[in-house]
Write a protein that holds these residues in place. Sequence first.
Motif, PDB file in Angstrom:
ATOM      1  N   MET A 144       7.682   1.003  12.173  1.00 46.44           N
ATOM      2  CA  MET A 144       8.931   1.135  11.428  1.00 46.44           C
ATOM      3  C   MET A 144       8.756   0.743   9.960  1.00 46.44           C
ATOM      4  O   MET A 144       9.704   0.792   9.186  1.00 46.44           O
ATOM      5  CB  MET A 144      10.013   0.263  12.082  1.00 46.44           C
ATOM      6  N   ILE A 145       7.525   0.330   9.602  1.00 46.28           N
ATOM      7  CA  ILE A 145       7.237  -0.118   8.240  1.00 46.28           C
ATOM      8  C   ILE A 145       6.231   0.846   7.617  1.00 46.28           C
ATOM      9  O   ILE A 145       5.257   1.238   8.275  1.00 46.28           O
ATOM     10  CB  ILE A 145       6.647  -1.540   8.253  1.00 46.28           C
ATOM     11  N   PRO A 146       6.419   1.224   6.359  1.00 46.54           N
ATOM     12  CA  PRO A 146       5.425   2.082   5.693  1.00 46.54           C
ATOM     13  C   PRO A 146       4.049   1.433   5.705  1.00 46.54           C
ATOM     14  O   PRO A 146       3.930   0.219   5.475  1.00 46.54           O
ATOM     15  CB  PRO A 146       5.973   2.203   4.260  1.00 46.54           C
ATOM     16  N   PRO A 147       2.991   2.187   5.991  1.00 39.60           N
ATOM     17  CA  PRO A 147       1.632   1.629   6.071  1.00 39.60           C
ATOM     18  C   PRO A 147       1.204   0.821   4.850  1.00 39.60           C
ATOM     19  O   PRO A 147       0.416  -0.126   4.981  1.00 39.60           O
ATOM     20  CB  PRO A 147       0.753   2.876   6.256  1.00 39.60           C
ATOM     21  N   LYS A 148       1.706   1.181   3.678  1.00 38.99           N
ATOM     22  CA  LYS A 148       1.275   0.470   2.468  1.00 38.99           C
ATOM     23  C   LYS A 148       1.770  -0.980   2.435  1.00 38.99           C
ATOM     24  O   LYS A 148       1.278  -1.782   1.632  1.00 38.99           O
ATOM     25  CB  LYS A 148       1.762   1.209   1.226  1.00 38.99           C
ATOM     26  N   PHE A 149       2.732  -1.321   3.328  1.00 41.24           N
ATOM     27  CA  PHE A 149       3.255  -2.686   3.380  1.00 41.24           C
ATOM     28  C   PHE A 149       2.724  -3.481   4.578  1.00 41.24           C
ATOM     29  O   PHE A 149       3.121  -4.623   4.788  1.00 41.24           O
ATOM     30  CB  PHE A 149       4.790  -2.674   3.419  1.00 41.24           C
ATOM     31  N   TRP A 150       1.843  -2.887   5.372  1.00 41.04           N
ATOM     32  CA  TRP A 150       1.330  -3.575   6.551  1.00 41.04           C
ATOM     33  C   TRP A 150       0.588  -4.858   6.202  1.00 41.04           C
ATOM     34  O   TRP A 150       0.603  -5.820   6.970  1.00 41.04           O
ATOM     35  CB  TRP A 150       0.404  -2.649   7.339  1.00 41.04           C
ATOM     36  N   TYR A 151      -0.061  -4.864   5.043  1.00 37.70           N
ATOM     37  CA  TYR A 151      -0.842  -6.044   4.651  1.00 37.70           C
ATOM     38  C   TYR A 151       0.022  -7.293   4.497  1.00 37.70           C
ATOM     39  O   TYR A 151      -0.477  -8.420   4.578  1.00 37.70           O
ATOM     40  CB  TYR A 151      -1.591  -5.773   3.343  1.00 37.70           C
ATOM     41  N   LEU A 152       1.325  -7.110   4.298  1.00 37.29           N
ATOM     42  CA  LEU A 152       2.221  -8.249   4.153  1.00 37.29           C
ATOM     43  C   LEU A 152       2.433  -8.984   5.481  1.00 37.29           C
ATOM     44  O   LEU A 152       2.804 -10.160   5.492  1.00 37.29           O
ATOM     45  CB  LEU A 152       3.584  -7.785   3.620  1.00 37.29           C
ATOM     46  N   LEU A 153       2.190  -8.300   6.593  1.00 36.83           N
ATOM     47  CA  LEU A 153       2.404  -8.877   7.925  1.00 36.83           C
ATOM     48  C   LEU A 153       1.114  -9.018   8.722  1.00 36.83           C
ATOM     49  O   LEU A 153       1.073  -9.758   9.706  1.00 36.83           O
ATOM     50  CB  LEU A 153       3.393  -8.008   8.711  1.00 36.83           C
ATOM     51  N   ASP A 154       0.081  -8.321   8.310  1.00 35.64           N
ATOM     52  CA  ASP A 154      -1.170  -8.278   9.070  1.00 35.64           C
ATOM     53  C   ASP A 154      -1.854  -9.635   9.187  1.00 35.64           C
ATOM     54  O   ASP A 154      -2.628  -9.871  10.105  1.00 35.64           O
ATOM     55  CB  ASP A 154      -2.118  -7.273   8.408  1.00 35.64           C
ATOM     56  N   TRP A 155      -1.559 -10.573   8.281  1.00 32.30           N
ATOM     57  CA  TRP A 155      -2.168 -11.901   8.309  1.00 32.30           C
ATOM     58  C   TRP A 155      -1.582 -12.781   9.417  1.00 32.30           C
ATOM     59  O   TRP A 155      -2.188 -13.771   9.820  1.00 32.30           O
ATOM     60  CB  TRP A 155      -1.924 -12.609   6.966  1.00 32.30           C
ATOM     61  N   ASN A 156      -0.402 -12.413   9.904  1.00 29.68           N
ATOM     62  CA  ASN A 156       0.342 -13.249  10.844  1.00 29.68           C
ATOM     63  C   ASN A 156      -0.099 -12.972  12.290  1.00 29.68           C
ATOM     64  O   ASN A 156       0.190 -11.906  12.825  1.00 29.68           O
ATOM     65  CB  ASN A 156       1.842 -12.971  10.684  1.00 29.68           C
TER      66      ASN A 156
END
Length: 271
Positions: free
Chosen positions: A207-219
Amino acid sequence: MHLCAYFGWGKVKKGRNSLQIMRDTVHALIMREIKTRFGSNHLGYFWAIVEPVAAVAVMGVVFTLLGRSSFANIPVVLFLFTAMLPFSLFSKLMNQLSSAVSANKALLVYRQVSAIDPVLTRVLIELATYLLVYCIVFTCLAWIGFDVLPTDLLKVLAASGLLALMSIGLGLMLCSAMSYWQDTEKVVGIITRPLFFVSGVLYSATMIPPKFWYLLDWNPVFHAMELSRDAFFSAYITPIGSWSYLSLSALVSFSLGLTTFYVNRSRFISI
């Protein structure tokens, strides 16, 4: 009631080894913890089930009013429950373990009670409560008519198990921190609230654009939510959930937690 009588220490049992003493102590602590937390009536147990159900019901109504009946081809109710219940396990385990020793400080004067006993007690209670609530909730959903059979049950359990292991490690570290700074528990509450919104409980990676995945990928908690849904629903395939990252995070957290707890074991009794 006198503590010795409550724990059954009035009659000395000869020939018991350390494991038997720990077993009896943890059993007594479980009975004490359950009575303290849930009360002497059945209504206390009722709230343990109602709390997650009410949270999902409220969010389900909100999304329905917004015109959303499903996410990623998954019914809203199932979508929320498969993440909200594991996140509840994570947050409750971490919070309960952070105060496990301080809440039972008075009992550590007895030589039968070691610092690890209240920790084991709370781990067992939280895991048992989680499994019970999970089974009750999904049984009720099946009765209503939802398809609640997971695609891969073992992976669903593995995701929850790794999340619990990571939470135990964090809880042990926070428990050690509380022996130095009593306000640690307040900091935990401050951290847990925003963590709810960045851990994918109310949304998925698709549900999130791929370009913003890095904001959550660390969690790593976000990875646990993604992997849990991926294992539960055949209609959902996580684009970023990583078993390797979640496993490594759980292993590192648990190892650090055990290490800090062991290093500070004498401090729990002395302060």
